[in-house]
Design a protein around this motif. Structure first.
Motif, PDB file in Angstrom:
ATOM      1  N   GLY A   6       0.806  -1.083   0.126  1.00 21.28           N
ATOM      2  CA  GLY A   6      -0.012  -0.089   0.073  1.00 21.28           C
ATOM      3  C   GLY A   6       0.645   1.269   0.016  1.00 21.28           C
ATOM      4  O   GLY A   6       0.579   2.160  -0.811  1.00 21.28           O
ATOM      5  N   PHE A   7       1.814   1.248   0.830  1.00 22.16           N
ATOM      6  CA  PHE A   7       2.680   2.248   0.826  1.00 22.16           C
ATOM      7  C   PHE A   7       3.492   2.632  -0.305  1.00 22.16           C
ATOM      8  O   PHE A   7       3.617   3.604  -0.781  1.00 22.16           O
ATOM      9  N   ALA A   8       3.847   1.396  -1.036  1.00 24.88           N
ATOM     10  CA  ALA A   8       4.718   1.539  -2.105  1.00 24.88           C
ATOM     11  C   ALA A   8       3.903   2.150  -3.209  1.00 24.88           C
ATOM     12  O   ALA A   8       4.240   2.955  -3.813  1.00 24.88           O
ATOM     13  N   PHE A   9       2.757   1.792  -3.272  1.00 22.35           N
ATOM     14  CA  PHE A   9       1.573   2.120  -4.415  1.00 22.35           C
ATOM     15  C   PHE A   9       1.575   3.616  -4.139  1.00 22.35           C
ATOM     16  O   PHE A   9       1.214   4.479  -5.106  1.00 22.35           O
ATOM     17  N   TRP A  10       1.399   3.861  -2.908  1.00 16.94           N
ATOM     18  CA  TRP A  10       0.817   5.449  -2.470  1.00 16.94           C
ATOM     19  C   TRP A  10       1.943   6.265  -2.673  1.00 16.94           C
ATOM     20  O   TRP A  10       1.745   7.239  -3.394  1.00 16.94           O
ATOM     21  N   GLY A  11       3.151   5.654  -2.526  1.00 18.60           N
ATOM     22  CA  GLY A  11       4.380   6.327  -2.869  1.00 18.60           C
ATOM     23  C   GLY A  11       4.451   6.884  -4.473  1.00 18.60           C
ATOM     24  O   GLY A  11       4.782   7.951  -4.822  1.00 18.60           O
ATOM     25  N   ASP A  53     -16.045   9.381   3.373  1.00 26.21           N
ATOM     26  CA  ASP A  53     -15.336   9.836   4.351  1.00 26.21           C
ATOM     27  C   ASP A  53     -16.157   9.355   5.495  1.00 26.21           C
ATOM     28  O   ASP A  53     -16.327  10.074   6.710  1.00 26.21           O
ATOM     29  N   SER A  54     -17.071   8.317   5.387  1.00 21.92           N
ATOM     30  CA  SER A  54     -18.092   7.923   6.446  1.00 21.92           C
ATOM     31  C   SER A  54     -17.343   7.567   8.076  1.00 21.92           C
ATOM     32  O   SER A  54     -17.706   7.601   8.978  1.00 21.92           O
ATOM     33  N   MET A  55     -15.865   6.963   7.664  1.00 22.61           N
ATOM     34  CA  MET A  55     -15.169   6.804   8.782  1.00 22.61           C
ATOM     35  C   MET A  55     -14.722   7.986   9.794  1.00 22.61           C
ATOM     36  O   MET A  55     -14.610   7.835  11.087  1.00 22.61           O
ATOM     37  N   SER A  56     -15.231   8.955   9.138  1.00 20.40           N
ATOM     38  CA  SER A  56     -14.624  10.238   9.781  1.00 20.40           C
ATOM     39  C   SER A  56     -15.806  10.428  11.131  1.00 20.40           C
ATOM     40  O   SER A  56     -15.171  11.265  12.115  1.00 20.40           O
ATOM     41  N   ALA A  57     -16.964   9.880  11.038  1.00 23.43           N
ATOM     42  CA  ALA A  57     -17.738   9.883  12.031  1.00 23.43           C
ATOM     43  C   ALA A  57     -17.227   9.376  13.197  1.00 23.43           C
ATOM     44  O   ALA A  57     -17.722   9.520  14.302  1.00 23.43           O
ATOM     45  N   PHE A  58     -16.287   8.536  13.092  1.00 20.91           N
ATOM     46  CA  PHE A  58     -15.831   7.525  14.315  1.00 20.91           C
ATOM     47  C   PHE A  58     -14.305   8.294  14.897  1.00 20.91           C
ATOM     48  O   PHE A  58     -13.714   7.292  15.542  1.00 20.91           O
ATOM     49  N   VAL A  66     -11.519   8.226   0.281  1.00 19.60           N
ATOM     50  CA  VAL A  66     -11.946   7.779  -0.888  1.00 19.60           C
ATOM     51  C   VAL A  66     -12.669   8.830  -1.923  1.00 19.60           C
ATOM     52  O   VAL A  66     -13.754   8.942  -1.533  1.00 19.60           O
ATOM     53  N   VAL A  67     -12.175   8.933  -3.185  1.00 24.05           N
ATOM     54  CA  VAL A  67     -12.845   9.712  -4.054  1.00 24.05           C
ATOM     55  C   VAL A  67     -13.677   8.965  -5.058  1.00 24.05           C
ATOM     56  O   VAL A  67     -12.757   7.898  -5.758  1.00 24.05           O
ATOM     57  N   PHE A  68     -14.703   8.742  -5.070  1.00 26.15           N
ATOM     58  CA  PHE A  68     -15.773   7.604  -5.624  1.00 26.15           C
ATOM     59  C   PHE A  68     -16.343   8.375  -6.870  1.00 26.15           C
ATOM     60  O   PHE A  68     -17.312   9.085  -6.680  1.00 26.15           O
ATOM     61  N   CYS A  87      -6.897   3.329  -3.817  1.00 24.85           N
ATOM     62  CA  CYS A  87      -8.553   4.222  -3.513  1.00 24.85           C
ATOM     63  C   CYS A  87      -8.148   5.186  -2.584  1.00 24.85           C
ATOM     64  O   CYS A  87      -8.571   6.507  -2.789  1.00 24.85           O
ATOM     65  N   HIS A  88      -7.396   5.148  -1.560  1.00 23.91           N
ATOM     66  CA  HIS A  88      -7.048   5.964  -0.586  1.00 23.91           C
ATOM     67  C   HIS A  88      -5.829   6.718  -0.920  1.00 23.91           C
ATOM     68  O   HIS A  88      -4.746   6.520  -0.578  1.00 23.91           O
ATOM     69  N   ARG A  89      -6.213   7.765  -1.879  1.00 19.37           N
ATOM     70  CA  ARG A  89      -4.863   8.703  -2.640  1.00 19.37           C
ATOM     71  C   ARG A  89      -4.990  10.256  -1.898  1.00 19.37           C
ATOM     72  O   ARG A  89      -5.880  10.675  -1.542  1.00 19.37           O
TER      73      ARG A  89
END
Lengths: 376, 506
Positions: B11-16, B35-40, B48-50, B123-125
């Motif tokens: 993941g890090f490699a691809f993120w990079g 960003d549903s997770m931001s509620a938690f 994720v930009v969908f 996805c998480h860019r």
């Protein structure tokens, strides 16, 4: 005393204001008082920051002049540039001032150009393009003056920051110190090059006339008058046309305040006006370091002198001890030698006496022998 | 554990990689930022930009529909969230996305189809591949009329009220309002959010009706597509028993002495896209919330403020002020103080009978016959002979020749602009207000004071705000030309020729 010269020559406007207020007293400042002040300044640096009287803010000479530049009125006609060129007898530019194509490039002040108007195409701003004039902002507490160690710059009570080339040594610290990138240098002059910048037409305003640029502006995008009145005008325009202006008078507080003020509708960053300057005047930023100067001057001689005296005292003591030790040693040696000589002499005497005794005995024995043989 | 570590590392490699490459971003109208997770709590990874439409299209190609991702609820509507009804448990929400998104993408890869990412960082860019160009959608009178016609003006298909006791929706004829009064931006206890309500109602109907409106995001939320929506020239009036004409009065009849304002409701409907332009929070008359002294409901805003606040887009003056920015109006109005109420203008609005007379004349004012703006005429009290054709401005001509100012031509042009606009006709139609665009701060008449009577040397300390004559001329002429976007004449010599021998000074 070089450092002391520097401190006494460097005139902050606050100093100057004080001069005006208490001319008599200050004029008669004696060397003794001066040294006393130095000591006080030195002590001042040891106080907590808030307690220092040096932190007082200078809000400008009363009734000093200022110019308000309203960029929403400026049409970029360059009349101000032409007037500036004429008033200051600067060399004619390559292209005439009527040529507005020069606005396609961003320009800055030069040794032969004390003011320039730049055009900014501001995205999303209804009244784009914006024209903004730049020149010396004539700070209330100028960075150039605080950086100049020969005091070639003076903030005049009229508001202008003026330059005295006869004092200038050409170090160009002022050029580096200026947060607005204004002063320039006559690099083309082989002999006696000068620092060049807008003078706010100090000779003209001293005669009650308008600065060249202000008089030439057809839109009155430049207003001239008392700085306090300029702020009033700026505030009134912002109040009257809230949709046209950003609610901020640039220069009212920037770098401790400037005599040249600006109001605009476009964000300041978009028209190359620094918004990172804060409201502290340049000298205040350096006063901590410069405040050390009197301390260094005042305290170090005492310190060094004391150290010298102590050293001397110690040397003297050592010398004394040494000589005492030497004389003691000499005395002892001498005593020893005398003892020894005495002993030797005594011994010699003894031997001598013994030898004499022996010789006497021998002589007596020989004499007895001779007399006994004769008898026999 | 090893697998998890590998995934993280990869993941890090691809993120990079994604960061280093800086791929060009595209702008899309169908972007949903997950960003549903931001509620938690704070997010561990970028949201994720969908691209929603892209997924709808891909599923349609496979013969699948909305229900692949959205659960159908008891009431038959689709849940707005992805494969769940609510965000209840952090891990569950995360799992819902990770399992289902990656599984579907993985299947596509295995089947050799184009697929979405299967690795975290794709996805998480930090730098998303797309940015949202979504513009809000609104229902204007034209769209309302087109929907009414298509649906046979059966208002109850969309409009409803909520009965708090029975917890049921019902239709109340004549009480139709805008969706937004109840459906607020965020979901409330008893009402879905505006977004949910609009998508259920609009997209739900569009999906169920053949040859209906758009069902994809871009159809409504793309700026270009919005421009393509057909606009009716004369949409039907929104009928809900509103009056054509009202005599607006300040509160209690006995205590009020201010003249009433004859207000043409029907004329104002034509100039506004929606009822919300004025009725911002309810369809009730303004004075119900905005009482004379202000009420809790009006958040203290009094009736006077509600009508006259120059900064509000819902007030009379605020909305009228906006009209002054029109190019035809800005020439004069941009130079005038913003938001200042002219005392001369009060009676233009407050032109009705005083409150004590209202009842006796009320019967007569069932229509606007006496106050119709169209019946007002643009007229000057003096004749054209009184208006000079040209004025020579030569008082400052040292460097330049005098200006021949085409006075008559300018007056005619301004009159023409005024007569083309109903609001301008209404407000400039009497007295000689039009002259005051230039001849300001002085009485109207055939012999107005000359500019130099007031404007002289600049920077007068006792009159700080008045420009000098030189500045006044240039600001007035150029200010008007700039505001009205008049490009000719251009440059100094466009107005005044340069004198052959150059004099010193200006």
């Amino acid at each position: 005393m070089k450092g002391a010269m520097r401190k006494s020559r460097y005139k902050t406007p606050a100093d100057e204001f004080e001069v005006q207020q208490q001319t008599e007293q200050r004029m008669s400042t004696s060397r003794r008082k001066f040294l006393g002040w130095m000591a006080a300044a030195g002590a001042g640096t040891a106080l907590p920051r808030g307690a220092s009287a040096q932190q007082e803010h200078f809000t400008g000479y009363p009734d000093s002049y200022g110019v308000l530049h309203d960029t929403t009125l400026c049409i970029g006609c360059r009349s101000c540039e032409a007037a500036c060129n004429e008033v200051n007898s600067l060399p004619a530019p390559q292209e005439p001032f009527e040529d507005l194509t020069i606005l396609d490039q961003k320009r800055r002040t030069h040794a032969d150009t004390f003011t320039v108007v730049n055009r900014y195409d501001v995205e999303g701003y209804q009244k784009s393009p914006v024209f903004r004039k730049s020149q010396c902002n004539h700070c209330l507490e100028p960075a150039c003056a605080s950086a100049c160690f020969v005091g070639a710059f003076t903030k005049t009570p009229e508001g202008a920051v003026v330059y005295d080339p006869s004092l200038c040594v050409g170090c160009r610290y002022c050029i580096i110190a200026c947060p607005f990138n204004v002063p320039t240098y006559e690099y083309d002059e082989a002999l006696e090059p000068k620092v060049m910048k807008c003078t706010m037409c100090h000779p003209l305003i001293s005669e009650g006339k308008l600065p060249g640029c202000v008089e030439a502006c057809p839109m009155e995008a430049l207003s001239f008058g008392k700085r306090t009145d300029m702020i009033t005008i700026a505030r009134e325009r912002i109040r009257k046309y809230p949709g046209r202006y950003i609610d901020h008078v640039y220069g009212e507080h920037e770098m401790g305040g400037t005599s040249w003020l600006y109001i605009t509708g476009a964000p300041f960053e978009e028209i190359d006006m620094r918004t990172d300057l804060g409201s502290l005047p340049a000298p205040k930023l350096t006063s901590g370091a410069l405040g050390m100067v009197p301390m260094v001057i005042g305290v170090w001689p005492v310190l060094l002198g004391g150290a010298y005296l102590m050293n001397q005292h110690r040397d003297r003591l050592a010398e004394k001890e040494k000589s005492e030790a030497v004389s003691h040693a000499v005395d002892r040696t001498r005593a020893e030698a005398e003892d020894k000589a005495k002993q030797v002499a005594e011994k010699a005497n003894k031997e001598k006496e013994l030898a004499i005794e022996k010789a006497v005995k021998q002589a007596l024995a020989e004499a007895a022998k001779e007399s006994g043989g004769a008898e026999a | 554990m090893v697998a998890a570590a590998l995934v993280v590392l990869l993941g890090f490699a691809f993120w990079g990689c994604a960061e280093g490459e800086f791929p060009e971003q595209t702008s899309r109208a169908d972007i949903i930022v997950i960003d549903s997770m931001s509620a938690f709590g704070s997010l561990d990874r970028p949201p994720v930009v969908f691209p929603h439409d892209q997924h709808t299209e891909a599923l349609a190609e496979l013969g699948e529909d909305c229900e692949t991702c959205h659960i159908t609820m008891e009431n038959g509507r689709l849940a707005s969230r992805f494969m769940r009804l609510d965000d209840e448990d952090k891990d569950l929400v995360m799992e819902t996305y990770h399992t289902n998104c990656v599984a579907c993408h993985q299947t596509a890869v295995e089947e050799g189809r184009d697929s979405g990412p299967t690795i975290c960082g794709d996805c998480h860019r930090v730098e998303p591949l797309s940015v949202s160009s979504r513009v809000p959608m609104g229902f204007d009178r034209s769209l309302h009329d087109r929907h009414g016609e298509r649906l046979g003006y059966e208002c109850d298909l969309c409009h409803h009220e909520y009965d708090e006791e029975t917890e049921e929706l019902y239709y109340a004829e004549g009480e139709e309002t805008t969706c937004r009064y109840c459906h607020l931006p965020e979901r409330q206890d008893d009402s879905p959010s505006l977004s949910e309500a609009a998508h259920w109602a609009c997209v739900g109907c569009h999906l169920a009706t053949p040859d209906a409106g758009p069902t994809e995001c871009a159809g409504c939320h793309d700026a270009e597509r919005q421009q393509q929506i057909k606009v009716l020239d004369n949409p039907k009036r929104l009928e809900r028993d509103q009056p054509d004409f009202v005599l607006l009065r300040a509160g209690n009849l006995d205590s009020s002495t201010v003249s009433t304002v004859p207000f043409s409701h029907v004329a104002h409907e034509d100039f506004n896209k929606t009822c919300r332009s004025c009725h911002h929070e309810s369809m009730t008359p303004c004075s119900e919330c905005h009482t004379l002294g202000g009420s809790e409901e009006s958040r203290g805003i009094t009736l006077q403020q509600a009508m006259h606040d120059p900064g509000s887009e819902h007030s009379c003056i605020g909305c009228h002020n906006k009209q002054k920015d029109e190019i035809a109006c800005a020439g004069c109005h941009s130079l005038m103080e913003q938001g200042r109420l002219s005392e001369h203008a009060c009676n233009i609005c407050h032109a009705g009978p005083t409150p004590d007379l209202v009842e006796s004349v009320e019967g007569r004012y069932t229509s606007l016959s006496q106050f119709k703006p169209s019946e007002r005429e643009v007229r000057l009290s003096f004749t054209s002979g009184d208006i000079p054709d040209t004025v020579t401005v030569g008082i400052l001509s040292e460097e330049y020749e005098p200006v021949e100012f085409p006075h008559g031509q300018i007056v005619n042009k301004l009159m023409e602009h005024i007569s083309e606009s109903k609001i301008a006709t209404h407000f400039h139609g009497h007295e000689d207000i039009v002259c005051q665009g230039c001849h300001h701060h002085s009485p109207v008449g055939t012999k107005p004071p000359r500019c130099e009577n007031c404007h002289d040397e600049p920077f007068n300390e006792s009159d700080l705000f008045k420009p000098g004559l030189y500045g006044a001329y240039h600001r007035q002429c150029l200010g008007c030309h700039q505001s009205m976007q008049i490009e000719e004449p251009a440059g100094c010599e466009g107005c005044h020729e340069k004198k052959p021998v150059q004099d010193a000074g200006r």
